[in-house]
Scaffold this motif. Sequence first.
Motif, PDB file in Angstrom:
ATOM      1  N   TRP A  85      40.893 -22.055  22.947  1.00  0.00           N
ATOM      2  CA  TRP A  85      40.442 -21.276  23.722  1.00  0.00           C
ATOM      3  C   TRP A  85      40.775 -22.366  24.432  1.00  0.00           C
ATOM      4  O   TRP A  85      39.996 -21.913  25.558  1.00  0.00           O
ATOM      5  N   ARG A  86      41.828 -22.863  24.867  1.00  0.00           N
ATOM      6  CA  ARG A  86      41.674 -23.088  26.618  1.00  0.00           C
ATOM      7  C   ARG A  86      42.358 -22.904  27.575  1.00  0.00           C
ATOM      8  O   ARG A  86      41.876 -22.640  28.765  1.00  0.00           O
ATOM      9  N   HIS A  87      42.398 -21.158  27.457  1.00  0.00           N
ATOM     10  CA  HIS A  87      42.278 -20.216  28.526  1.00  0.00           C
ATOM     11  C   HIS A  87      41.412 -19.498  28.644  1.00  0.00           C
ATOM     12  O   HIS A  87      41.122 -19.265  29.675  1.00  0.00           O
ATOM     13  N   TYR A  88      40.722 -19.416  27.806  1.00  0.00           N
ATOM     14  CA  TYR A  88      39.797 -18.913  27.741  1.00  0.00           C
ATOM     15  C   TYR A  88      38.275 -19.275  28.617  1.00  0.00           C
ATOM     16  O   TYR A  88      37.956 -19.499  29.080  1.00  0.00           O
ATOM     17  N   ARG A  89      38.942 -21.286  28.149  1.00  0.00           N
ATOM     18  CA  ARG A  89      37.907 -22.054  28.778  1.00  0.00           C
ATOM     19  C   ARG A  89      37.906 -22.457  30.328  1.00  0.00           C
ATOM     20  O   ARG A  89      36.483 -22.007  30.793  1.00  0.00           O
ATOM     21  N   ARG A  90      39.416 -22.324  30.914  1.00  0.00           N
ATOM     22  CA  ARG A  90      39.435 -22.291  32.073  1.00  0.00           C
ATOM     23  C   ARG A  90      39.045 -20.311  32.615  1.00  0.00           C
ATOM     24  O   ARG A  90      38.836 -20.616  34.361  1.00  0.00           O
ATOM     25  N   PHE A  91      39.594 -20.009  32.124  1.00  0.00           N
ATOM     26  CA  PHE A  91      38.531 -18.374  32.273  1.00  0.00           C
ATOM     27  C   PHE A  91      37.024 -18.022  32.784  1.00  0.00           C
ATOM     28  O   PHE A  91      36.779 -18.492  34.042  1.00  0.00           O
ATOM     29  N   PHE A  92      36.573 -18.993  31.812  1.00  0.00           N
ATOM     30  CA  PHE A  92      35.548 -19.300  32.239  1.00  0.00           C
ATOM     31  C   PHE A  92      35.120 -20.487  33.295  1.00  0.00           C
ATOM     32  O   PHE A  92      33.950 -20.011  33.481  1.00  0.00           O
ATOM     33  N   SER A  93      35.701 -21.434  33.332  1.00  0.00           N
ATOM     34  CA  SER A  93      35.183 -22.021  34.316  1.00  0.00           C
ATOM     35  C   SER A  93      34.933 -21.422  35.652  1.00  0.00           C
ATOM     36  O   SER A  93      34.678 -22.253  36.971  1.00  0.00           O
ATOM     37  N   ASP A  94      36.383 -21.215  35.952  1.00  0.00           N
ATOM     38  CA  ASP A  94      36.823 -20.508  37.676  1.00  0.00           C
ATOM     39  C   ASP A  94      35.611 -19.018  37.754  1.00  0.00           C
ATOM     40  O   ASP A  94      34.599 -19.263  38.829  1.00  0.00           O
ATOM     41  N   VAL A  95      35.021 -18.731  36.104  1.00  0.00           N
ATOM     42  CA  VAL A  95      34.399 -17.560  36.735  1.00  0.00           C
ATOM     43  C   VAL A  95      32.795 -18.363  37.121  1.00  0.00           C
ATOM     44  O   VAL A  95      31.836 -17.501  38.151  1.00  0.00           O
ATOM     45  N   TYR A  96      32.753 -19.063  36.453  1.00  0.00           N
ATOM     46  CA  TYR A  96      30.891 -19.955  36.630  1.00  0.00           C
ATOM     47  C   TYR A  96      31.506 -20.973  37.262  1.00  0.00           C
ATOM     48  O   TYR A  96      30.059 -21.663  37.410  1.00  0.00           O
ATOM     49  N   SER A  97      32.078 -20.889  38.360  1.00  0.00           N
ATOM     50  CA  SER A  97      31.972 -22.661  38.835  1.00  0.00           C
ATOM     51  C   SER A  97      30.937 -23.164  39.831  1.00  0.00           C
ATOM     52  O   SER A  97      30.365 -23.998  40.499  1.00  0.00           O
ATOM     53  N   SER A  98      30.107 -21.517  40.204  1.00  0.00           N
ATOM     54  CA  SER A  98      29.509 -22.248  40.827  1.00  0.00           C
ATOM     55  C   SER A  98      27.278 -22.322  40.164  1.00  0.00           C
ATOM     56  O   SER A  98      26.194 -22.355  40.846  1.00  0.00           O
ATOM     57  N   VAL A  99      27.903 -21.685  39.124  1.00  0.00           N
ATOM     58  CA  VAL A  99      26.339 -21.561  38.118  1.00  0.00           C
ATOM     59  C   VAL A  99      25.847 -23.143  37.597  1.00  0.00           C
ATOM     60  O   VAL A  99      27.203 -23.666  37.067  1.00  0.00           O
ATOM     61  N   GLU A 100      25.446 -23.417  37.621  1.00  0.00           N
ATOM     62  CA  GLU A 100      25.022 -25.217  36.888  1.00  0.00           C
ATOM     63  C   GLU A 100      24.699 -24.813  36.129  1.00  0.00           C
ATOM     64  O   GLU A 100      24.095 -24.406  35.175  1.00  0.00           O
ATOM     65  N   GLY A 101      25.382 -25.499  35.218  1.00  0.00           N
ATOM     66  CA  GLY A 101      24.839 -25.881  33.651  1.00  0.00           C
ATOM     67  C   GLY A 101      25.744 -25.159  32.675  1.00  0.00           C
ATOM     68  O   GLY A 101      25.603 -24.774  31.478  1.00  0.00           O
ATOM     69  N   ALA A 102      26.330 -23.872  33.463  1.00  0.00           N
ATOM     70  CA  ALA A 102      27.335 -23.260  32.782  1.00  0.00           C
ATOM     71  C   ALA A 102      28.335 -23.756  31.864  1.00  0.00           C
ATOM     72  O   ALA A 102      29.277 -23.986  33.069  1.00  0.00           O
ATOM     73  N   ASP A 103      28.800 -24.057  31.366  1.00  0.00           N
ATOM     74  CA  ASP A 103      29.877 -24.523  30.186  1.00  0.00           C
ATOM     75  C   ASP A 103      30.329 -23.932  29.173  1.00  0.00           C
ATOM     76  O   ASP A 103      29.105 -23.041  28.244  1.00  0.00           O
ATOM     77  N   PHE A 104      31.485 -24.040  28.750  1.00  0.00           N
ATOM     78  CA  PHE A 104      31.904 -23.850  26.995  1.00  0.00           C
ATOM     79  C   PHE A 104      33.028 -24.590  26.898  1.00  0.00           C
ATOM     80  O   PHE A 104      34.688 -25.457  27.239  1.00  0.00           O
TER      81      PHE A 104
END
Length: 485
Positions: A318-337
Amino acid sequence: MDRSVDRYRSNPLLDFFISYSPMDEAWAVWIAWELEVAGYRVMLQAWDFVAGSNFIEFMDRGVSQSGAVIAVLSENYLRSRYGRMEWQAALRSSPDAPEQRLITVRIEECRLVGLLATITFVDLASATDRAQARRLLLDRIGHAVHGRAKPEVEPAFPPHRPAAGAAGTARVEGPADTRRRHPRGLAADQVPFPPADLESRRCTVLHVAGPGYEKAHVGTGAGARDADDLVRALADGAGQPRPDIVAISGSLTNTGSIREFDEARAFVTGLRAGLGLPAHRIAVVPGPRDVTWAASQAYFDNCEADQVEPEPPYWPKWRHYRRFFSDVYSSVEGADFVAGQPWSLFSIPDLRIVVAGLNSTIAESHRASDHYGWLGVHQTRWFAEEMSEFGADNWLRIGLISQPPQQLRDEARVRRMLADSFSVVLHGSEDRFGDEQLTRPRPTVWKAAAAASPGRAQLVSVRISPDEGGVEIEDSTMLGAPFGQ
């Protein structure tokens, strides 16, 4: 105009930067709207943070280029890492006169400690209607701008009672030379005074089945174009409501490559910007196509070289999905994968909606024997516990999963533990390694709204009526032509 007003007007860009938790965006938008109607210049993440922006740079620009920072105080805000960075930066810029750079607006009962407790706040928590809240906000902001709270109406001579309508502080409309037509170009009644009535309501979900961006799309701008097309299809639909949230049921890419995820990110951020939705109202889960087989193969090869057994669920896949997720939710507190918890819970308190982001790719790897949907015991138990906390208080509980839940290999256990946890289940309709395409859910206990095929979007209207038996899917409309694939 006195010197205190000059202090705000000396900056050529804006008067106020509004700092808030994404969970309180309804309040922040209302506050910003009223201030701009009154003639102030405001910077707000919901309006000014567009696709392609860097969030940290946006925060820095807002704090440094504003006359003052307005902090929207709530329990969510007090727990916000980014909110703390913003109000502390404002205080550091004027430590001897903090009231000149930080204005606090309390929207709910919350316990203030430390430096925040020393600053007198604008109290909107006690406001009972729009007019009272507007008066409190503009009066107190006007006091901050002018540096004093002298009323514009002559006070009554004591001990007589003031004449009806004569006493009290007149509404401060903002600096007279800055009043202008509102720059957002919307009708004032389109920004409702929060909190909204959530007891009997409707929710509209834009459900997107995986677009499956592949190598042929890389560098073509397909993601941004597809987002524009989908926003246009929504705008062209006569009588279709504006989505409250977006749910994307996995398989955003075809092979899980880093460049395919770049197109997927452009699609998600473009869709969010086009619909004017904050990031915390977007829910996304991984699907089988989002697993990077090359990374999975490399992980297994490294384990073989080190003579150790690969450890499920094979996190590097999931390494590239994790990067995508972090970029999309960079401004949301507590959003993580993260490795210990590769699934997500999307809480949207301003709408009283919670989305369980179920990850059905736990067993997936590059090996042919691992191509099946699976949640696993740990994930299933985790969601059973978490979702039970949202069972009361009329929350809409949505399950979001890439594969149809009845196709999971551990469906019996998942159904036993989770079937009663959701009001609605949204899922994709694709089996990556089979030919079946679901156009309607199979007979099942799951309450589901399934997309007809990959690369399609549907608008799902949900009616929440506690007095009439709970939740009902009123309508499900397919939108536009297939995209992505």
